[in-house]
Design an enzyme around this catalytic site. Sequence first.
Site, short mmCIF file in Angstrom:
data_model
loop_
_atom_site.label_atom_id
_atom_site.label_comp_id
_atom_site.label_asym_id
_atom_site.label_seq_id
_atom_site.Cartn_x
_atom_site.Cartn_y
_atom_site.Cartn_z
N HIS A 1 0.82 -1.21 0.00
CA HIS A 1 0.00 0.00 0.00
C HIS A 1 0.86 1.26 0.00
O HIS A 1 0.56 2.24 -0.70
CB HIS A 1 -0.91 0.03 1.24
CG HIS A 1 -1.91 -1.06 1.30
ND1 HIS A 1 -1.86 -2.06 2.25
CD2 HIS A 1 -3.00 -1.32 0.54
CE1 HIS A 1 -2.88 -2.87 2.08
NE2 HIS A 1 -3.59 -2.46 1.06
N GLN B 1 -18.29 -6.43 -1.55
CA GLN B 1 -17.40 -7.35 -2.28
C GLN B 1 -17.11 -8.63 -1.51
O GLN B 1 -16.27 -9.42 -1.93
CB GLN B 1 -16.11 -6.64 -2.66
CG GLN B 1 -15.21 -6.24 -1.51
CD GLN B 1 -14.12 -5.28 -1.94
OE1 GLN B 1 -14.39 -4.12 -2.28
NE2 GLN B 1 -12.88 -5.74 -1.94
N GLY C 1 -2.67 -1.82 -6.98
CA GLY C 1 -1.58 -2.78 -7.05
C GLY C 1 -1.84 -3.88 -8.04
O GLY C 1 -2.96 -4.37 -8.19
N SER D 1 -2.90 -7.97 3.17
CA SER D 1 -3.43 -7.83 4.52
C SER D 1 -3.85 -9.17 5.08
O SER D 1 -3.78 -9.40 6.30
CB SER D 1 -4.62 -6.86 4.52
OG SER D 1 -4.22 -5.58 4.05
#
Length: 309
Positions: free
Chosen positions: A37, A61, A147, A186
């Site tokens: 990030h 999502q 990303g 994450s």
Amino acid sequence: MRVFSSIDELRHTLDALRRQGRTVGLVPTMGYLHAGHMELVARARAENDIVVVSIFVNPLQFGPAEDLNKYPRDLERDAAMLRQAGVNFLFSPGVEDMYPRPMLTVVDVPDLGRELEGAVRPGHFAGVATVVCKLFNIVQPQTAYFGEKDYQQVVIIKRMVDDLAMPVRVISVPTVRDSDGLALSSRNVYLSEAERRAAVIVPQTLDEAERLVAGGLTDPVELEARLTAFLNREPLAKPEVVAVRDAATLLPVTSIADPVIVALFVRVGSTRLLDNRVVGDNRVVGDNRVVGNKRVNGGQSLPGKGVTR
């Protein structure tokens, strides 16, 4: 760094800055930030007057059996990292701010969103496209940064921007990896020590794909089979998606002639790990990637014209 949860307050502040001619870059995240990030943040800081980072764990999502409630969160830690990096504004809305009533409007790119990761996470990319569209409308950035670990997501967002004529330049940034090659995520915090050791099979499989293609393998079906067998050497790894697709369109290919994306979606323990690599004739010239015979200029490509590094 100022922190906002109100859409109206953030809009009012950014409108005033845009009237002064300031450029705005957006880094959308779900928080629990890591070095990947921060690479997006660094790129945004280098290219814009004002940087906005959003942190929002988007329920649209997540499927009903997925990890919405246990998704890692640490807003105080994240804010400290962003402040240190020189971010101007953190937008951290609650669900009640983003969705004050049930959403009846959905943004979807179904032909791209139901493939690959979308095949095992139905509706996921409609949730992604909807929240990103809403963030673009709220922040109105000139540029937005994503990303390449989430390669399919990047392709879908670029296609959404193109199809809807959104005035946003979408820039993709190369995946940041740990020292053993594992893509930073994450969700890596979910892995036990044994699972973390086993997870290295994922980037090793991408290395194997590169080796096989460099050695002359051109049959995508055979490549998928050999990569699946390679993954199955690790007892803790359960491949859910092993796919070889056109690098620009995500469509199936009959032969590995032009660059292809090798996309992996692998469950290690209860954790799904996502990774990918473009293999084939993939030459990098300065800040440009040459896809086939087409040069793609930094940050401005769209699906069908290649994906920018």
